[in-house]
Design a protein around this motif. Structure first.
Motif, PDB file in Angstrom:
ATOM      1  N   VAL A 132      83.292 -97.610 131.454  1.00 47.81           N
ATOM      2  CA  VAL A 132      83.695 -96.079 131.332  1.00 47.81           C
ATOM      3  C   VAL A 132      83.160 -95.487 130.317  1.00 47.81           C
ATOM      4  O   VAL A 132      83.548 -95.858 128.916  1.00 47.81           O
ATOM      5  N   GLU A 133      82.438 -94.250 130.321  1.00 50.04           N
ATOM      6  CA  GLU A 133      82.154 -93.523 129.146  1.00 50.04           C
ATOM      7  C   GLU A 133      82.916 -91.938 129.376  1.00 50.04           C
ATOM      8  O   GLU A 133      82.891 -91.565 130.276  1.00 50.04           O
ATOM      9  N   ILE A 134      83.697 -91.741 128.343  1.00 47.01           N
ATOM     10  CA  ILE A 134      84.559 -90.589 128.113  1.00 47.01           C
ATOM     11  C   ILE A 134      83.778 -89.535 127.430  1.00 47.01           C
ATOM     12  O   ILE A 134      83.329 -90.067 126.318  1.00 47.01           O
ATOM     13  N   SER A 135      83.528 -88.396 128.011  1.00 42.60           N
ATOM     14  CA  SER A 135      82.655 -87.474 126.909  1.00 42.60           C
ATOM     15  C   SER A 135      83.270 -86.036 127.100  1.00 42.60           C
ATOM     16  O   SER A 135      83.921 -85.805 128.059  1.00 42.60           O
ATOM     17  N   THR A 136      82.876 -85.212 126.364  1.00 37.98           N
ATOM     18  CA  THR A 136      82.901 -83.794 126.260  1.00 37.98           C
ATOM     19  C   THR A 136      82.345 -83.034 127.512  1.00 37.98           C
ATOM     20  O   THR A 136      81.233 -83.827 128.010  1.00 37.98           O
ATOM     21  N   ASP A 137      82.573 -81.911 127.973  1.00 41.09           N
ATOM     22  CA  ASP A 137      81.834 -81.353 128.952  1.00 41.09           C
ATOM     23  C   ASP A 137      80.587 -81.065 128.821  1.00 41.09           C
ATOM     24  O   ASP A 137      79.584 -81.118 129.675  1.00 41.09           O
ATOM     25  N   ASP A 138      80.131 -81.030 127.501  1.00 38.91           N
ATOM     26  CA  ASP A 138      78.578 -80.887 127.034  1.00 38.91           C
ATOM     27  C   ASP A 138      77.857 -82.172 127.255  1.00 38.91           C
ATOM     28  O   ASP A 138      76.641 -82.161 126.675  1.00 38.91           O
ATOM     29  N   GLY A 139      78.606 -83.261 127.210  1.00 39.56           N
ATOM     30  CA  GLY A 139      77.991 -84.495 127.309  1.00 39.56           C
ATOM     31  C   GLY A 139      78.131 -85.426 125.912  1.00 39.56           C
ATOM     32  O   GLY A 139      77.446 -86.478 126.019  1.00 39.56           O
ATOM     33  N   THR A 140      78.654 -84.860 125.175  1.00 41.04           N
ATOM     34  CA  THR A 140      78.934 -85.810 123.968  1.00 41.04           C
ATOM     35  C   THR A 140      79.884 -86.616 124.043  1.00 41.04           C
ATOM     36  O   THR A 140      80.917 -86.475 124.449  1.00 41.04           O
ATOM     37  N   PRO A 141      79.429 -88.152 124.111  1.00 41.56           N
ATOM     38  CA  PRO A 141      80.405 -89.139 124.271  1.00 41.56           C
ATOM     39  C   PRO A 141      81.377 -89.213 123.010  1.00 41.56           C
ATOM     40  O   PRO A 141      81.196 -88.858 121.962  1.00 41.56           O
ATOM     41  N   THR A 142      82.678 -89.470 123.585  1.00 43.85           N
ATOM     42  CA  THR A 142      83.868 -89.698 122.569  1.00 43.85           C
ATOM     43  C   THR A 142      84.485 -90.902 122.600  1.00 43.85           C
ATOM     44  O   THR A 142      85.097 -91.227 121.366  1.00 43.85           O
ATOM     45  N   SER A 143      84.544 -91.535 123.743  1.00 41.55           N
ATOM     46  CA  SER A 143      85.174 -92.873 124.027  1.00 41.55           C
ATOM     47  C   SER A 143      84.574 -93.667 124.847  1.00 41.55           C
ATOM     48  O   SER A 143      83.763 -93.401 125.972  1.00 41.55           O
ATOM     49  N   ALA A 144      84.729 -95.182 124.847  1.00 48.63           N
ATOM     50  CA  ALA A 144      84.221 -96.060 125.583  1.00 48.63           C
ATOM     51  C   ALA A 144      85.117 -96.967 125.947  1.00 48.63           C
ATOM     52  O   ALA A 144      86.234 -97.340 125.417  1.00 48.63           O
ATOM     53  N   MET A 145      85.144 -97.277 127.190  1.00 50.91           N
ATOM     54  CA  MET A 145      86.519 -98.218 127.983  1.00 50.91           C
ATOM     55  C   MET A 145      85.830 -99.276 128.965  1.00 50.91           C
ATOM     56  O   MET A 145      84.930 -98.937 129.615  1.00 50.91           O
ATOM     57  N   THR A 146      86.561-100.021 129.010  1.00 51.71           N
ATOM     58  CA  THR A 146      86.177-101.283 129.960  1.00 51.71           C
ATOM     59  C   THR A 146      87.535-101.472 130.776  1.00 51.71           C
ATOM     60  O   THR A 146      88.364-101.758 130.082  1.00 51.71           O
ATOM     61  N   VAL A 147      87.446-101.736 132.037  1.00 58.00           N
ATOM     62  CA  VAL A 147      88.525-101.916 132.922  1.00 58.00           C
ATOM     63  C   VAL A 147      88.048-103.065 133.542  1.00 58.00           C
ATOM     64  O   VAL A 147      87.183-103.039 134.407  1.00 58.00           O
ATOM     65  N   ILE A 148      88.974-104.102 133.717  1.00 54.85           N
ATOM     66  CA  ILE A 148      88.588-105.220 134.390  1.00 54.85           C
ATOM     67  C   ILE A 148      89.624-105.306 135.577  1.00 54.85           C
ATOM     68  O   ILE A 148      90.950-105.267 135.578  1.00 54.85           O
ATOM     69  N   TRP A 149      88.975-105.409 136.692  1.00 57.38           N
ATOM     70  CA  TRP A 149      89.820-105.169 137.941  1.00 57.38           C
ATOM     71  C   TRP A 149      89.689-106.619 138.513  1.00 57.38           C
ATOM     72  O   TRP A 149      88.841-107.345 138.383  1.00 57.38           O
ATOM     73  N   THR A 150      90.800-106.800 139.622  1.00 56.12           N
ATOM     74  CA  THR A 150      90.567-107.831 140.428  1.00 56.12           C
ATOM     75  C   THR A 150      90.961-107.429 141.952  1.00 56.12           C
ATOM     76  O   THR A 150      91.435-106.492 142.179  1.00 56.12           O
ATOM     77  N   LEU A 151      90.623-108.165 142.811  1.00 54.92           N
ATOM     78  CA  LEU A 151      91.025-108.030 144.290  1.00 54.92           C
ATOM     79  C   LEU A 151      91.944-109.021 144.695  1.00 54.92           C
ATOM     80  O   LEU A 151      91.348-110.326 144.740  1.00 54.92           O
ATOM     81  N   ARG A 152      93.315-108.675 144.690  1.00 53.26           N
ATOM     82  CA  ARG A 152      94.014-109.816 145.021  1.00 53.26           C
ATOM     83  C   ARG A 152      94.247-110.009 146.632  1.00 53.26           C
ATOM     84  O   ARG A 152      94.743-109.106 147.223  1.00 53.26           O
ATOM     85  N   PRO A 153      94.015-111.456 147.064  1.00 60.22           N
ATOM     86  CA  PRO A 153      94.112-111.416 148.483  1.00 60.22           C
ATOM     87  C   PRO A 153      95.443-111.267 149.046  1.00 60.22           C
ATOM     88  O   PRO A 153      96.378-111.547 148.227  1.00 60.22           O
ATOM     89  N   GLN A 154      95.367-110.618 150.297  1.00 63.30           N
ATOM     90  CA  GLN A 154      96.852-110.487 150.892  1.00 63.30           C
ATOM     91  C   GLN A 154      97.124-111.500 151.533  1.00 63.30           C
ATOM     92  O   GLN A 154      96.476-112.150 152.303  1.00 63.30           O
TER      93      GLN A 154
END
Length: 154
Positions: A132-154
Motif C-alpha cells: 500500500v502506498e498512501i499519498s496526498t490527493d496530488d500524488g505526493t507519497p507520504t507513507s508505505a504499508m505492507t499488510v500480510i493477509w491469510t485465507l483461513r480455511p473454514q
C-alpha cells in the motif's frame, strides 16, 4: 478477471463499519496484469480525523491503508468466501512525510490470485502481502504499508 467495484465497496462498508465512520471513499477497484488487483481508497480531509499538526491522524492513515488492502483481498478472493475467511495477519507502516489534506491509499496484491488459491486448494493456509502506498490527493507519497493477509480455511 471481472470486478464489480460497487459490490466490493459496499461489501467493505458493510463488513467494516469503522470505514463508514471515517468516511472512506472507494475511488477505484480494478484488475491489473496477471490477475492482480488494485484498490484506491480515499480519506477526505476532516478536522475530526486530524492529529496535533493538522493532518490525518496516524491511526486514520493506518486504517485507510488496511481498508484498501482489504478491498484488494475481497476483490481477488471474494469467490472463495464459502471456503475461507480472509484475515489480516500483521501490518507494517512507515510514515515518511507529513500528510496534509485528503489522502488516498493505493493497494496492490503482492502475489497472483492463482498462486494463493492453489495453496488453499492444496489444504494449506496461504499468506500473501498487499503493498500500500498512501499519498496526498496530488500524488505526493507520504507513507508505505505492507499488510500480510491469510485465507483461513473454514
Amino acid at each position: 478477471m471481472s470486478i464489480d467495484s460497487r459490490q466490493v465497496a459496499a461489501g467493505m462498508l458493510e463488513a467494516v463499519p469503522f470505514a463508514r465512520t471515517l468516511g472512506f471513499e472507494f475511488v477505484e477497484i480494478a484488475p491489473e496484469a496477471e490477475g492482480g488487483v488494485r484498490a484506491v481508497v480515499r480519506l477526505p480531509d476532516s478536522p475530526a480525523t486530524h492529529n496535533h499538526v493538522g493532518g490525518p491522524h496516524a491511526g486514520a492513515m493506518f486504517t485507510l491503508g488496511e481498508t484498501a488492502s482489504g478491498a484488494v483481498v475481497l476483490a481477488a478472493f471474494g469467490h472463495l468466501l464459502d471456503r475461507a475467511v480472509p484475515l489480516a495477519v500483521r501490518a507494517d507502516i512507515a510514515y515518511h512525510k507529513l500528510a496534509l489534506g485528503a489522502v488516498r491509499a493505493t493497494a496492490r496484491l503482492g502475489r497472483t490470485p492463482a498462486e494463493v488459491a492453489a495453496e488453499l486448494a492444496a489444504g494449506r493456509r496461504p499468506e500473501f502481502p498487499v503493498e500500500v502506498e498512501i499519498s496526498t490527493d496530488d500524488g505526493t507519497p507520504t507513507s508505505a504499508m505492507t499488510v500480510i493477509w491469510t485465507l483461513r480455511p473454514q
